[in-house]
Design an enzyme around this catalytic site. Structure first.
Site, short mmCIF file in Angstrom:
data_model
loop_
_atom_site.label_atom_id
_atom_site.label_comp_id
_atom_site.label_asym_id
_atom_site.label_seq_id
_atom_site.Cartn_x
_atom_site.Cartn_y
_atom_site.Cartn_z
N SER A 199 0.77 -1.23 -0.23
CA SER A 199 0.39 -0.18 0.14
C SER A 199 0.80 1.28 0.39
O SER A 199 1.52 1.19 -0.91
CB SER A 199 -0.66 0.05 1.32
OG SER A 199 -2.03 0.80 0.61
N ASP A 212 -9.30 -4.10 -5.05
CA ASP A 212 -8.54 -3.62 -4.57
C ASP A 212 -9.32 -2.64 -4.64
O ASP A 212 -9.03 -1.89 -5.15
CB ASP A 212 -7.41 -3.45 -4.73
CG ASP A 212 -6.24 -3.49 -3.48
OD1 ASP A 212 -6.77 -1.70 -2.94
OD2 ASP A 212 -5.92 -3.57 -2.96
N HIS A 256 -7.36 -5.87 0.18
CA HIS A 256 -6.72 -4.65 -0.21
C HIS A 256 -5.04 -5.86 0.18
O HIS A 256 -5.00 -5.86 1.09
CB HIS A 256 -6.35 -3.84 1.22
CG HIS A 256 -5.56 -2.89 0.97
ND1 HIS A 256 -5.73 -1.89 -0.32
CD2 HIS A 256 -4.70 -2.20 1.90
CE1 HIS A 256 -4.40 -1.41 0.16
NE2 HIS A 256 -4.05 -1.71 1.00
#
Length: 514
Positions: A227, A453, A483
């Site tokens: 991320s 996602d 995610h």
């Protein structure tokens, strides 16, 4: 208020930690002297600090390996490398394989920005057992986070009030209240953290990682970024392309977007995840307890949120579940398909007048423990984003953009649009419209995108590949939900990533896992 969905991967890990009660500890001091020559004093990890989320010291891994912690000294201001220093908290678990097979250290950043790697790595250390056969697993609290000169803003009672405010104002009075409360929060950050605020940019953290690489004794930085960690990895590759080793970027941020474009992309991403959740619930043979059709599920959620604006319901005593809490909790549960069952239970409970589950999900997003203490994840998230991002969005600008955000997501559009005012009145100017990740000359970087996602939409993976430059990145696609990809435990994804990190085997461009 802060835009909680921007907490990215760390929101997922924070929830899992809360639900499983797995937390870890952190750093110690280092020797004085030249910073590149310093020796790390590794010791058993203490219990994590309040800023890291609290809890117990990390338990040994199944084979008995203990987690060790140390503190790296780094310049407070990288433009004055001989000036004041700060401590960067580190954690590691030594390789489980023979010394002759050891590649080096594999450094993790789990996202946020603002998440404590020192707390997160032990909570999920077993998931990386295959990688530990050839690497020491290492993570850290980036500057401004956890034990690394943490950004401090408001007290726990003040944060309770801050996170329950109306984050989707409907009239001029509510808009004024939101902007005034944001200004108050930002002023508190300046009052309590003035020293560190100018020095928490991603470029600063990337330089810390290169110092870390040298002190750990590695010629190259081997890296696993998730991320926000993908942005950090890209910035590192831009600054130090010749020092990139084997690097994986999973749940990829689009480095070409402005904050506004990123927020709009997230609105679409969370709406897609909510659509997929509703489809999944109503497709079950046992029936869906929160709606008869996908549209019915979403209509009932919209009605719940509308009702909560005027009439909050009991949450975790003595707090009541507000519209903001509920929206936040719903977004949190969409970070992983594993959490969809909690969303179903939370909605069913809320329709019966009980908001406990949705509030627990919201609390985990905001870094609130069961005893009412907050980690500094939200404060650090805002500080790092505002130091990185140059645009400052006004009330009137957001109002003009609301129709576009509502079209992207009827549920999350307003929420994410108004999140753009978080950096209004921030005391430190932002660095750029978007990060520079161009990295000509870098070793191959594996970029992993997940088609479902919500927080870092799939399109960002190709944008990262393009921005890194020709011949640098190789994209791996995972057709999944939630995610990130590696932590989904998909065998294809894990075997492909492991083959690259362990054996240097670069997959064919365009490889797809499902």
């Amino acid at each position: 208020m802060a835009n909680p969905s921007r907490l990215r991967a760390v929101a997922l890990t924070t929830t899992a930690v809360l639900l499983s009660a797995l937390l870890a500890g952190c750093g110690d001091s280092t020797d004085d002297g030249d910073l590149t020559a310093q020796k790390l004093d590794w010791k058993d990890c203490p219990a994590p600090s309040e800023a890291e989320g609290g809890g117990s010291a990390p338990s040994p891994l199944p084979n008995g390996t203990s987690w060790q912690c140390a503190t790296l000294k780094a310049p407070l201001d990288w433009s004055e490398p001989q000036g004041d220093t700060i401590g960067i908290a580190l954690i590691r678990a030594g390789t489980s394989g023979p010394a002759s097979e050891r590649i080096g250290s594999l450094v993790f950043n789990f996202g946020g920005p603002g998440g404590s790697g020192v707390s997160t790595l032990p909570a999920f250390g077993e998931d990386y057992a295959a990688l530990r056969t050839r690497y020491d697993l290492v993570s850290f609290d980036p500057r401004g986070v956890g034990r690394s000169e943490p950004v401090k803003c408001e007290s726990d009672p003040q944060l309770d009030e801050y996170f329950q405010q109306d984050a989707t104002p409907d009239d001029s009075a509510e808009r004024a209240q939101l902007l005034n409360r944001t200004k108050q929060f930002n002023a508190a950050c300046e009052k309590h953290s003035q020293k560190i605020l100018p020095h928490v940019r991603t470029t600063d953290v990337a330089r810390d990682m290169d110092l870390m690489r040298q002190v750990l004794g590695d010629d190259k930085l081997h890296y696993f970024g998730i991320s926000y960690g993908t942005e950090l990895g890209g910035v590192y590759a831009h600054l130090f392309p010749q020092h990139v080793g084997r690097a994986v970027l999973d749940a990829v941020i689009d480095p070409t977007q402005t904050p506004e474009q990123g927020a709009l992309g997230q609105a679409r991403g969370f709406q897609l995840a909510l659509d997929n959740f509703a489809e999944d619930c109503t497709s079950k043979a046992s029936g869906c307890p929160i709606g008869d059709t996908p549209q019915d599920v979403k209509d009932r959620i919209a009605k719940l949120l509308n009702d909560l604006e005027q009439n909050p319901i009991p949450g975790i005593f003595p707090r009541r579940l507000t519209q903001t809490d509920a929206t936040n909790g719903i977004a949190q549960s969409l970070y992983s398909k594993d959490f969809w069952e909690y969303l179903t239970q939370g909605l069913e409970q809320a329709y019966a007048g009980d908001g406990q589950i949705l509030m627990l999900l919201s609390d985990s997003m905001n870094g609130r423990s069961e005893n009412g203490e907050y980690s500094n994840i939200a404060a650090a998230n805002i500080a790092i984003n505002c130091a990185d991002e140059k645009p400052r969005y006004t009330e009137h600008y957001v109002q003009r953009k609301l129709p576009e955000f509502r079209a992207a997501s009827p549920v999350f559009g307003d929420y994410l649009a108004w999140g753009m005012v978080s950096c209004t009145d921030w005391p430190v100017p932002g660095a750029a419209d978007h990060p520079d990740v161009s990295a000509p000359g870098s070793a191959p970087i594996l970029v992993v995108g997940n088609t479902g996602d919500p927080a870092t939409p799939y399109e960002g993976a190709q944008k990262m590949v393009n921005a890194l430059g020709k011949g640098v990145a190789v994209k791996l696609t995972y057709k999944g939900q939630g995610h990130g990809a590696y932590d989904s435990k998909n065998r294809c994804v894990q075997s492909t990533v492991n083959a690259y990190l362990l054996d240097g085997k670069v997959p064919k461009p365009g490889t797809v896992c499902s």
